[in-house]
Design an enzyme around this catalytic site. Sequence first.
Site, PDB file in Angstrom:
ATOM      1  N   LYS A   1      37.550 -25.186  38.422  1.00 44.43           N
ATOM      2  CA  LYS A   1      38.478 -25.247  39.467  1.00 44.43           C
ATOM      3  C   LYS A   1      39.496 -24.519  39.263  1.00 44.43           C
ATOM      4  CE  LYS A   1      36.740 -30.357  40.011  1.00 44.43           C
ATOM      5  NZ  LYS A   1      37.461 -31.509  40.708  1.00 44.43           N
TER       6      LYS A   1
ATOM      7  N   TYR B   1      32.127 -31.384  48.867  1.00 45.63           N
ATOM      8  CA  TYR B   1      32.751 -32.794  48.676  1.00 45.63           C
ATOM      9  C   TYR B   1      32.429 -33.658  49.964  1.00 45.63           C
ATOM     10  CZ  TYR B   1      34.742 -31.181  44.428  1.00 45.63           C
ATOM     11  OH  TYR B   1      35.351 -30.833  43.291  1.00 45.63           O
TER      12      TYR B   1
ATOM     13  N   PHE C   1      41.847 -39.725  48.182  1.00 47.96           N
ATOM     14  CA  PHE C   1      41.989 -38.559  47.535  1.00 47.96           C
ATOM     15  C   PHE C   1      41.514 -37.168  48.215  1.00 47.96           C
ATOM     16  CE2 PHE C   1      38.450 -40.621  45.674  1.00 47.96           C
ATOM     17  CZ  PHE C   1      37.410 -39.451  45.435  1.00 47.96           C
TER      18      PHE C   1
ATOM     19  N   ARG D   1      27.886 -33.339  31.466  1.00 44.80           N
ATOM     20  CA  ARG D   1      28.937 -34.248  31.609  1.00 44.80           C
ATOM     21  C   ARG D   1      29.461 -34.910  30.467  1.00 44.80           C
ATOM     22  NH1 ARG D   1      29.109 -35.276  36.832  1.00 44.80           N
ATOM     23  NH2 ARG D   1      29.543 -37.570  36.735  1.00 44.80           N
TER      24      ARG D   1
ATOM     25  N   THR E   1      35.073 -38.937  35.014  1.00 47.41           N
ATOM     26  CA  THR E   1      36.037 -38.441  36.121  1.00 47.41           C
ATOM     27  C   THR E   1      37.353 -39.032  35.982  1.00 47.41           C
ATOM     28  OG1 THR E   1      34.197 -38.251  37.546  1.00 47.41           O
ATOM     29  CG2 THR E   1      36.245 -38.101  38.522  1.00 47.41           C
TER      30      THR E   1
ATOM     31  N   ARG F   1      37.958 -32.822  29.893  1.00 47.86           N
ATOM     32  CA  ARG F   1      38.930 -33.689  30.649  1.00 47.86           C
ATOM     33  C   ARG F   1      40.116 -34.134  29.957  1.00 47.86           C
ATOM     34  NH1 ARG F   1      34.581 -35.343  35.215  1.00 47.86           N
ATOM     35  NH2 ARG F   1      34.878 -33.866  36.814  1.00 47.86           N
TER      36      ARG F   1
ATOM     37  N   ASN G   1      41.168 -32.486  38.368  1.00 46.13           N
ATOM     38  CA  ASN G   1      40.694 -32.602  37.016  1.00 46.13           C
ATOM     39  C   ASN G   1      39.878 -31.249  36.307  1.00 46.13           C
ATOM     40  OD1 ASN G   1      38.208 -32.706  38.355  1.00 46.13           O
ATOM     41  ND2 ASN G   1      37.838 -34.801  37.812  1.00 46.13           N
TER      42      ASN G   1
ATOM     43  N   HIS H   1      34.232 -29.314  37.510  1.00 48.69           N
ATOM     44  CA  HIS H   1      33.226 -30.324  38.276  1.00 48.69           C
ATOM     45  C   HIS H   1      31.956 -30.061  37.661  1.00 48.69           C
ATOM     46  CE1 HIS H   1      30.699 -31.997  41.477  1.00 48.69           C
ATOM     47  NE2 HIS H   1      30.089 -30.911  41.591  1.00 48.69           N
TER      48      HIS H   1
ATOM     49  N   GLU I   1      23.552 -28.130  44.810  1.00 43.80           N
ATOM     50  CA  GLU I   1      25.013 -27.239  44.635  1.00 43.80           C
ATOM     51  C   GLU I   1      24.825 -25.866  44.132  1.00 43.80           C
ATOM     52  OE1 GLU I   1      27.190 -29.976  42.127  1.00 43.80           O
ATOM     53  OE2 GLU I   1      27.612 -31.374  43.587  1.00 43.80           O
TER      54      GLU I   1
HETATM   55  P1  CMP Z   1      34.440 -33.602  40.686  1.00 45.10           P
HETATM   56  O1  CMP Z   1      33.619 -33.801  39.469  1.00 45.10           O
HETATM   57  O2  CMP Z   1      34.987 -32.627  41.277  1.00 45.10           O
HETATM   58  O3  CMP Z   1      33.775 -34.631  41.870  1.00 45.10           O
HETATM   59  C1  CMP Z   1      34.440 -35.202  42.794  1.00 45.10           C
HETATM   60  C2  CMP Z   1      36.044 -35.053  42.763  1.00 45.10           C
HETATM   61  O4  CMP Z   1      36.953 -36.051  43.398  1.00 45.10           O
HETATM   62  C3  CMP Z   1      36.324 -35.683  41.104  1.00 45.10           C
HETATM   63  O5  CMP Z   1      35.908 -34.279  40.398  1.00 45.10           O
HETATM   64  C4  CMP Z   1      37.673 -35.795  41.225  1.00 45.10           C
HETATM   65  O6  CMP Z   1      38.437 -34.410  41.333  1.00 45.10           O
HETATM   66  C5  CMP Z   1      38.084 -36.379  42.529  1.00 45.10           C
HETATM   67  N1  CMP Z   1      37.913 -37.727  42.367  1.00 45.10           N
HETATM   68  C6  CMP Z   1      36.876 -38.680  42.183  1.00 45.10           C
HETATM   69  N2  CMP Z   1      37.326 -39.862  42.172  1.00 45.10           N
HETATM   70  C7  CMP Z   1      38.568 -40.023  42.176  1.00 45.10           C
HETATM   71  C8  CMP Z   1      39.400 -40.997  42.335  1.00 45.10           C
HETATM   72  N3  CMP Z   1      39.179 -42.314  41.961  1.00 45.10           N
HETATM   73  N4  CMP Z   1      40.741 -40.558  42.601  1.00 45.10           N
HETATM   74  C9  CMP Z   1      41.141 -39.571  42.474  1.00 45.10           C
HETATM   75  N5  CMP Z   1      40.431 -38.427  42.531  1.00 45.10           N
HETATM   76  C10 CMP Z   1      38.858 -38.609  42.339  1.00 45.10           C
END
Ligand code: CMP
Length: 141
Positions: free
Chosen positions: A3, A43, A51, A79, A85, A96, A106, A109, A120
């Site tokens: 990101k 997304y 969020f 992962r 996450t 992370r 974060n 992805h 994707e």
């Molecule tokens: P990513 O793996 O990019 O996939 C979806 C994204 O949504 C995730 O990483 C985070 O950046 C965001 N995300 C998912 N769950 C939450 C949450 N509970 N609170 C805040 N951000 C979230």
Amino acid sequence: MLKPGVLHRRIAGEILNRFERKGLKIIALKMLRMDRAVVETHYAEHTGKNFYQELVDYTCSGPVAAMILEGKEAVSTVRRLIGPTNVHDSQPGTIRGDFAASTTLNIVHASDSKPSAEREIALFFKPDDICDWDDGNKGWF
Ligand code: CMP
């Protein structure tokens, strides 16, 4: 996908290194600025969550680096390297856990299943972008 924070912080090499040293094979890699519409498609499952707006704004805020990593059990391997996450659950030693302070911002992805990887990949890459090279890997990785 790395990101925008990764490029801003000049840690793209550090993150790529973690995937490579595990033995994952990079078969496609590109930098791009994601269109808002593409981010919203990417997304879509999070539309309406509290969020969501911050996530979309962040993902559009600068360049990302998209890649396809190939390897045994690549989805679960990536992962595990990335960590959960929720950054408060991500252990030191994971990407992370080491680099992300916010769950929404974060920094990386990764696809959560083979079908989502296929969906994707199609969002980011044309078939010609994929370089399926043979490194003669005898199972050292
Ligand atoms: P990513 O793996 O990019 O996939 C979806 C994204 O949504 C995730 O990483 C985070 O950046 C965001 N995300 C998912 N769950 C939450 C949450 N509970 N609170 C805040 N951000 C979230």
